[in-house]
Design an enzyme around this catalytic site. Sequence first.
Site, mmCIF file in Angstrom:
data_model
loop_
_atom_site.group_PDB
_atom_site.id
_atom_site.type_symbol
_atom_site.label_atom_id
_atom_site.label_comp_id
_atom_site.label_asym_id
_atom_site.label_seq_id
_atom_site.Cartn_x
_atom_site.Cartn_y
_atom_site.Cartn_z
ATOM 1 N N ASP A 18 -10.728 -4.837 0.948
ATOM 2 C CA ASP A 18 -9.824 -4.381 0.021
ATOM 3 C C ASP A 18 -10.524 -3.804 -0.870
ATOM 4 O O ASP A 18 -11.709 -3.531 -1.234
ATOM 5 C CB ASP A 18 -9.359 -5.892 -0.568
ATOM 6 N N LYS A 42 3.058 12.199 -17.381
ATOM 7 C CA LYS A 42 1.694 12.205 -16.982
ATOM 8 C C LYS A 42 1.956 11.588 -15.388
ATOM 9 O O LYS A 42 2.673 10.910 -15.029
ATOM 10 C CB LYS A 42 0.853 11.224 -17.791
ATOM 11 N N ARG A 74 -10.904 8.901 -11.738
ATOM 12 C CA ARG A 74 -9.451 8.876 -11.352
ATOM 13 C C ARG A 74 -8.903 10.152 -12.468
ATOM 14 O O ARG A 74 -9.127 9.823 -13.784
ATOM 15 C CB ARG A 74 -9.131 7.392 -11.624
ATOM 16 N N THR A 90 -6.144 -0.745 1.410
ATOM 17 C CA THR A 90 -5.699 -0.903 -0.124
ATOM 18 C C THR A 90 -4.341 -0.315 0.007
ATOM 19 O O THR A 90 -3.861 0.316 0.453
ATOM 20 C CB THR A 90 -6.583 0.012 -1.066
ATOM 21 N N GLY A 91 -3.656 -1.304 -1.287
ATOM 22 C CA GLY A 91 -1.977 -0.875 -1.435
ATOM 23 C C GLY A 91 -2.165 0.540 -2.431
ATOM 24 O O GLY A 91 -1.082 0.718 -2.793
ATOM 25 N N ARG A 107 -1.731 2.688 0.486
ATOM 26 C CA ARG A 107 -0.456 2.170 0.561
ATOM 27 C C ARG A 107 -0.122 1.295 1.809
ATOM 28 O O ARG A 107 1.062 1.353 2.457
ATOM 29 C CB ARG A 107 0.590 3.572 0.691
ATOM 30 N N LYS A 112 -1.928 -4.664 6.826
ATOM 31 C CA LYS A 112 -3.670 -4.768 6.802
ATOM 32 C C LYS A 112 -4.099 -5.713 8.200
ATOM 33 O O LYS A 112 -4.881 -5.181 8.798
ATOM 34 C CB LYS A 112 -4.233 -5.555 5.605
ATOM 35 N N ASN A 139 -2.730 -10.985 -0.978
ATOM 36 C CA ASN A 139 -2.137 -10.018 -0.088
ATOM 37 C C ASN A 139 -3.178 -9.678 0.769
ATOM 38 O O ASN A 139 -2.952 -8.974 1.649
ATOM 39 C CB ASN A 139 -1.953 -8.688 -1.024
ATOM 40 N N ASP A 140 -4.472 -10.146 0.739
ATOM 41 C CA ASP A 140 -5.418 -9.890 1.918
ATOM 42 C C ASP A 140 -5.647 -11.113 2.735
ATOM 43 O O ASP A 140 -6.539 -11.133 3.654
ATOM 44 C CB ASP A 140 -6.875 -9.716 0.953
#
Length: 984
Positions: A323, A473, A504, A584-585, A676, A682, A706-707
């Site tokens: 992750d 933004k 980023r 990763t989401g 996403r 996963k 979520n993992d």
Amino acid sequence: RRIANFYFLIIFLVQLMIDTPTSPVTSGLPLFFVITVTSIKQGYEDWLRHKADNEVNGAPVYVVRSGSLVGDIVRVAKDETFPVDLVLLSSDRPDGTCHITTASLDGETNLKTHYSVAETSVCQSVSQLESLQAVVECQNPNGVVLSARSVPLGPENLLLRGARLKNTKEIFGVAVYTGMESKMALNYKCKSQKRSAVEKSMNSFLIIYLCILLFEAILSTILKYAWQSEEKWNEPFYNQKTEQERNSSPILKFISDFLAFLVLYNFIIPISLYVTVEMQKFLGSFFIGWDLDLYHEESDQKAQVNTSDLNEELGQVEYVFTDKTGTLTENEMHFRECSINGTKYREVNGKLVPEGLTDDSPDGSTPHMELLFLKAVALCHTVQISYDQPDCMVPGSDPFSHVNGFSANHMEYYASSPDEKALVEAFDTMTDHNTVPYAYRFKLLHVLEFDPNRRRMSVILQTPSGGQIMFTKGAESAILPFATSGEMEKTRLHVDEFALKGLRTLVVACRHFSPEQYTEVDRRLNAARTALQQREEKLQEAFNFIERDLQLLGATGVEDKLQDKVQETIEALRLAGIKVWVLTGDKHETAVSVSLSCGHFHRTMNILELLQQRSDNECAEQLRRNVIIIGSANANDHVIQHGLVVDGASLSLALREHEKLFMEVCKNCSAVLCCRMAPLQKAKVVRLIKTSPEKPITLAVGDGANDVSMIQEAHVGIGIMGKEGRQAVRNSDYAIARFKFLAKLLLVHGHFYYIRIATLVQYFFYKNVCFITPQFLYQFFCLFSQQTLYDSVYLTLYNICFTSLPILVYSLFEQLVHPHVLQSKPALYRDISRNSMLSFRTFLYWTLLGFCHAFVFFFGSYILMGEDTTLMGNGQMFGNWTFGTLVFTVMVITVTLKLALETHFWTWMNHFVTWGSIAFYFIFSLFYGESFSSHCCRVVVTLCTFFMLRFFATFVTFLSLFPHCSVALFLLLFCGFLLHFRLF
């Protein structure tokens, strides 16, 4: 799933039912010992999991119940975890909102805002809720809430189990999904019993040995009947048959003899191998927890082992699936650079300094465009403010107002994304140092929320002068196409520079509305938000109508703080031959940025993409283009590394119809990034690689719920002890505090565990071949009468006592290479990959070695004393028990010394158990022969006191180990020669 246990159970039953050469105790006692030790070890680990589960299951839940209600209304207070999936009815906040953190679900500590149902937001007391009459209509448990009293609901109204309430005193919600029907539980994968590659190899070897056993038993039975075909051997004068024996069925007699030989040779199957492996894994797992290099001092957390059955699997990993948020990163953002109207600025001590200067403008004034940019950064967000003292807030103040200069001493920012929080905090600092006047008060009119399709968010504000302005933004590709003015080319260039630095990026723009324009904007937004049908589509249309004709203001560069030594860890894994996939989401831009900054993607790497594919044909075409790119690159003289970026939607299309093509691309990529990704996606990716034809060993590492599916799907699951989340840790096989500890866990502990247990397994088969082969050879000299060569006590204690401790200690402490060397040279990890030490070739070597040594034991003893049985000098003859005990003595000494020759890392414990085991055998034999045994009486005393027998035992032992000693001596001399040559 353990063949040896079942086999020994059958042998034990056979010994109980028929007359066999050995007692049922010889099989029953080891079987009972093995199962008892295994049960204690597995039960202890299950008890630890049960204890951790009780901490969650035993947490109190407060519900509001009434006889007229269907279901429960739950009250959740600040900092409590939601026990079920709830639809938010009301909160103590005037606007009916609440803020939550989903750290235990996805590892993200940033705050998310959720909204109560409009019709129930006024119900802020228990009495009002008790009188509430409503019906909740929802999909099946895996679906999304659809409606309640015909009021459209969406994800913003749903509070998921496992999330935690923040910055809100209390909320009330109605339970819609509970227990295993909650979204968190539905994203779990059913946990299966994991088995290591070593255990599978053990079962394969046991089947081979079972075939050897059956062959020996069948051959012995056939030879027995061939021998008895002669009348003089069929019924000799000293062994007359009874009438019942003469009239018994030949088939039943053949089966009975076959089973008797099966019992006689059954110890070629090493049942104690399993108990030794269990003890080695259980005791060896403590070294992980005791390793200070895996201890995180800041959080006071040490590594923990939840499943010790997979220790050796740590040394066989070929793919690591990790992750991103909370695993590779700390999820802490810091503002670094920005571009304003084509001029690049950097942050220096809280000041915005133009590129090329060391300080801001001499007069300290703030230019108009810079001021407008700072306003946009300060106002275009959904950041909430939490005060340590609630009294600090002005009663009746508008919670949606955005006020510049909130730098009070008793407040904290909470944001829906860490980027927003970093920008607002940076602005709060820069307003002071850059002398920006902050007496302005803006009224928030509308928020155009972020969504993954638009990839931007906007706020519409009323300025102090009464006008309306929109600040926007978002991603570069989501803002620049809609901008009509501003320094677009310079800004695009600066955004690329920021991305190359691993920052980023967000692009900022604005739009001024005339009164007529704002009236139309307000009308469209209200109409879309109150629509009962196709609300999402209408909102998207309204947003697209509003977010156009933008004036470009600039861009921001925010650094996502990586965890310590992430880049070094990924590079070490790559050198070790391990492929790293990031699942990763997060959105594409964010994921790529972090992959570049952590070293997962290199700057010189050729990045391939499989993004936003809308059909199978588009997906197949893009995959074919990627294959062509890879093929043309590999055709050049120099090798180019490739990286692949794929999103969840495109991945689903690729796996549906073009799995082989997708796998071909992946196998030629040294790094893969999947963005996403849903939790079950996963796990699907892990399963795809795990079940590929090569069947590589996979490892998954993550920190959030979520993992969990990914962690459970992989061969080895690693949980990161995050700031709040514990779901991944509870469902993992191993837990560490930081990603950097993964390098030592695999390269050192995994390397040691695999080498130790691989040698343990091979050695056990070797010493059991040495043990039973003389028993088989002895039958040729006793007319296959099923006479045992060894005393039954020796049969039982050979594996349990006489030869067990040296190999156990070896498997706990052996080190072929120093730990520092293993960490500094990750390529050594490749030497043990693909289960190389348990290959059939290695297995064959140890098996043949066992047969060779067994022949030397037996025939060496037979040649030296078999022809003359009156060596005692007084006319007394040696018997078969003396011969058998001599063979057994030579065997115990030889197999123990063989392990000593294999040992590279000697400790006081190794010396104690090696020489102590040999001494214990003699002490026990003397005591047993003198006190309990009738047919072994004084046999060991004779062996110890008679010089010729001592000489025979020493000579046979030396003869067995001579080749190994010669090789060891040659290597020692060769290394000494190299050292001498290097020094002189």
